[in-house]
Design a protein around this motif. Structure first.
Motif, PDB file in Angstrom:
ATOM      1  N   ASN A   1      -2.122  33.583 -31.424  1.00 32.64           N
ATOM      2  CA  ASN A   1      -3.418  33.913 -31.241  1.00 32.64           C
ATOM      3  C   ASN A   1      -3.925  34.403 -29.816  1.00 32.64           C
ATOM      4  O   ASN A   1      -4.846  34.631 -29.493  1.00 32.64           O
TER       5      ASN A   1
ATOM      6  N   TYR B   1      -7.029  39.587 -33.053  1.00 29.55           N
ATOM      7  CA  TYR B   1      -5.895  39.553 -34.253  1.00 29.55           C
ATOM      8  C   TYR B   1      -4.829  38.883 -33.868  1.00 29.55           C
ATOM      9  O   TYR B   1      -4.378  38.694 -32.908  1.00 29.55           O
TER      10      TYR B   1
ATOM     11  N   ASP C   1      -2.302  32.641 -41.813  1.00 29.49           N
ATOM     12  CA  ASP C   1      -1.635  32.249 -43.085  1.00 29.49           C
ATOM     13  C   ASP C   1      -0.927  33.466 -43.595  1.00 29.49           C
ATOM     14  O   ASP C   1      -0.920  33.558 -44.722  1.00 29.49           O
ATOM     15  N   TRP C   2      -0.429  34.487 -42.478  1.00 30.75           N
ATOM     16  CA  TRP C   2       0.173  35.520 -42.863  1.00 30.75           C
ATOM     17  C   TRP C   2       1.198  35.558 -44.046  1.00 30.75           C
ATOM     18  O   TRP C   2       1.403  36.354 -44.964  1.00 30.75           O
TER      19      TRP C   2
ATOM     20  N   GLY D   1      -4.539  36.530 -41.124  1.00 26.20           N
ATOM     21  CA  GLY D   1      -4.698  35.371 -40.209  1.00 26.20           C
ATOM     22  C   GLY D   1      -3.429  34.821 -40.234  1.00 26.20           C
ATOM     23  O   GLY D   1      -2.487  35.242 -40.350  1.00 26.20           O
TER      24      GLY D   1
END
Ligand SMILES: Cc1cc2nc3c(=O)[nH]c(=O)nc-3n(C[C@H](O)[C@H](O)[C@H](O)COP(=O)(O)O)c2cc1C
Length: 417
Positions: free
Chosen positions: A294, A300, A211-212, A209
Motif C-alpha cells: 500500500n 490503490y 485481498d486481491w 484491495g
C-alpha cells in the motif's frame, strides 16, 4: 489447436491482431514499444504519466527545471497548494509526446495513450481535461482511461471534434465500476469502444484491495460479458492481467473476448523504458520476491519487487519539480507520512518512510519496480549468457510469440552471439 493469429480484433470495418500492449508509466511503455505493436498490426500504448518529465528526457525540453525554479521558494514548505501545473505547458508537453510518436507510426496497428485519473496534479479536472484534449489534438488513435472511475472524463471532451472518431476505452476491475461509468457517461450518448477488464495479477496499480488473491480474471470477464449481452451492448472486452502465453490469450479469445492486453512479458524488451539493470532484477525475481503493498500515495495497492529502492526511502517530497499526485488541495499521502517521520526524528541524517513512497520521484528514476504477478516466470522466456545475465528480448519476438505460439509454449529467442 488455435493460436492468437486465428482471431482478429474488429473496430468498425478495420481488423487488428488482437494483442494490446498495455500502458506502463512513467515511460516504461515507450514510444518505441508502442510503435512496434502498431507496426506488427496490434495496438500499443504510450502513457501520459509525468509527460513533462518524459518530454525533457526524450525531446530536450526543460519543463521540470523551469517548474522547480518557479516554485523553489516553496521547497521547505509543507503546504504545496501553490504548486500548480501551467496548463499551456502541460498541453504543449502532451502534444509533443503524442505527435512525435504518431509521426513515426508505421504499419496497420494503432497507438493509444494510457491516461490515469489518479494523477490529480493539484487540479484534477483542469489538468485531466488538458491531457485528454491535447492527446486528441495531436492525433492519438485512442485513449485508454485508467486508474480511476473516470465518471466525468467523457464530459471533458464531448465537444472535441474527435470525440466520436477517436477510439475511447476504459480499464475496470469489476462489473460495478463499468456500470457506474456507463451510467455517468450515458448523457454524452457515446459508449466506450472497448473495455479492458484488468484482473488481480496485473502490474502497476490494482483495482482490488490487499485481498486481491480472492479474485479471478475469468470470473470477472464472464460477469461483464453476461451483463453486456443482457443489456445488448456491443462493446469489445479486452482482458488483462496474468495472460502470459499465447495459449492463455486463446482461452479468452475463444470465450468471446475481442483481444487481450499484456504488459509483463514486454518489460524485458529492448524497446521498454526500464534500464537494463532493472530488467535483470525482473528476470532474477522469484515468486517470493514480489509483493502487493500500500505504499503508493494514490490509495490503490500496487505490485512491485520487494527490493525496489523506493520501499522505505525517506526522500524529501519533490512536489515543486513533479507534484503529479497532489490532490486538488495540495495534499499527498507521502507528504503526510514524511512530515510525521521528520517530526519524530528531527536530527536524523537520513529518514526512512515505510508506509508510503514518493511515487513521482521513484517512478521518474525507475526506482519503483512495479511488475505483474508472473514476473517470476520471465526467466523462462529467454536465454542466459555466459556471465549469468539474461538476454533482453526484442518486442517483435515477444509479440510474435503471443501471436503464434500454441500448447502453452514460449519460444526462446535466437542465441545472441
Ligand atoms: C511495469 C508495469 C507498469 C504498469 N503501469 C501501468 C500504468 O501506468 N497504467 C495502467 O493503466 N496500467 C499499468 N500497468 C498495467 C498494464 O498496462 C496491463 O494492463 C497489465 O499489467 C497486464 O497484465 P500482465 O502484466 O500480467 O500482462 C503496468 C504494468 C506493468 C507490468
Amino acid at each position: 489447436m488455435k493460436c492468437v493469429d486465428d482471431f482478429r480484433l474488429r473496430f468498425g470495418s478495420r481488423e487488428y491482431v488482437p494483442i494490446v500492449i498495455g500502458g506502463m508509466g512513467v515511460d516504461i511503455s515507450t514510444a518505441d514499444l508502442s510503435l512496434e505493436a502498431a507496426r506488427l498490426g496490434g495496438i500499443g500504448h504510450i502513457s501520459d504519466a509525468m509527460v513533462p518529465t518524459v518530454s525533457d528526457r526524450r525531446y530536450d525540453s526543460k519543463y521540470v527545471r523551469d517548474k522547480l525554479k518557479l516554485y523553489k521558494y516553496n521547497v521547505a514548505n509543507t503546504d504545496k497548494s501553490e504548486v500548480q501545473f501551467d496548463l499551456g505547458l502541460l498541453a504543449e508537453a502532451t502534444e509533443t509526446h503524442v505527435r512525435r510518436t504518431m509521426e513515426r507510426k508505421r504499419g496497420d496497428g494503432l497507438i493509444f495513450v494510457n491516461c490515469m485519473e489518479k494523477l490529480t496534479m493539484n487540479g484534477p479536472k483542469d489538468t485531466l481535461r488538458v491531457r485528454l484534449r491535447s492527446a486528441l489534438d495531436a492525433g492519438i488513435d485512442g485513449i485508454t482511461l485508467a486508474a480511476g472511475l473516470h465518471l466525468g472524463s467523457f464530459a471533458l471532451i464531448e465537444d472535441h471534434p474527435r470525440f466520436r472518431d477517436a477510439k475511447l476505452g476504459i480499464i475496470v476491475s469489476s462489473l460495478r465500476a463499468l456500470q457506474l461509468f456507463l451510467r455517468k457517461s450515458a448523457r454524452t450518448d457515446r459508449l466506450p469502444d472497448y473495455v479492458v477488464v484488468e484482473g488481480p495479477l496485473a502490474g502497476g496499480h490494482l483495482g482490488f484491495g490487499l485481498d486481491w488473491a480472492k479474485y479471478d480474471l475469468h470470473t470477472i470477464v464472464a460477469e461483464i460479458r453476461a451483463y453486456l449481452a443482457a443489456e445488448q451492448l456491443d462493446i469489445p472486452i479486452i482482458p488483462a492481467g496474468g495472460i502470459f502465453t499465447g495459449s492463455d490469450a486463446v482461452d479468452f479469445l475463444e470465450q468471446g473476448s475481442a483481444a487481450v492486453q499484456v504488459a509483463t512479458r514486454f518489460t524485458v524488451a529492448h524497446e521498454c523504458g526500464l534500464p537494463e539493470n532493472v530488467q535483470q532484477e525482473y528476470f532474477k525475481a522469484s515468486e517470493e520476491d514480489i509483493e502487493v503493498n500500500n505504499i503508493s500515495p494514490t490509495g490503490y495497492p500496487m505490485r512491485m519487487l520487494k527490493n525496489s529502492p523506493a520501499i522505505g526511502s525517506g526522500i524529501r517530497p519533490n512536489c515543486e519539480a513533479y507534484g503529479y499526485l497532489l490532490d486538488g488541495n495540495g495534499n499527498c499521502a507521502y507528504i503526510t507520512a514524511y512530515n510525521r517521520e521528520l517530526l519524530a526524528h528531527p536530527d536524523a541524517k537520513r529518514l526512512s518512510v515505510r508506509d508510503k513512497t514518493c511515487l513521482c520521484t521513484h517512478m521518474r528514476n525507475f526506482d519503483c519496480w512495479t511488475c505483474g504477478h508472473y514476473t517470476y516466470r520471465l526467466k523462462d522466456t529467454t536465454r542466459r549468457g555466459a556471465d549469468g545475465s539474461y538476454q533482453i528480448l526484442s518486442a517483435e519476438h515477444i509479440f510474435h510469440d503471443y501471436q503464434y505460439s500454441k500448447d502453452g509454449k514460449v519460444a526462446l529467442p535466437p542465441q545472441e552471439v
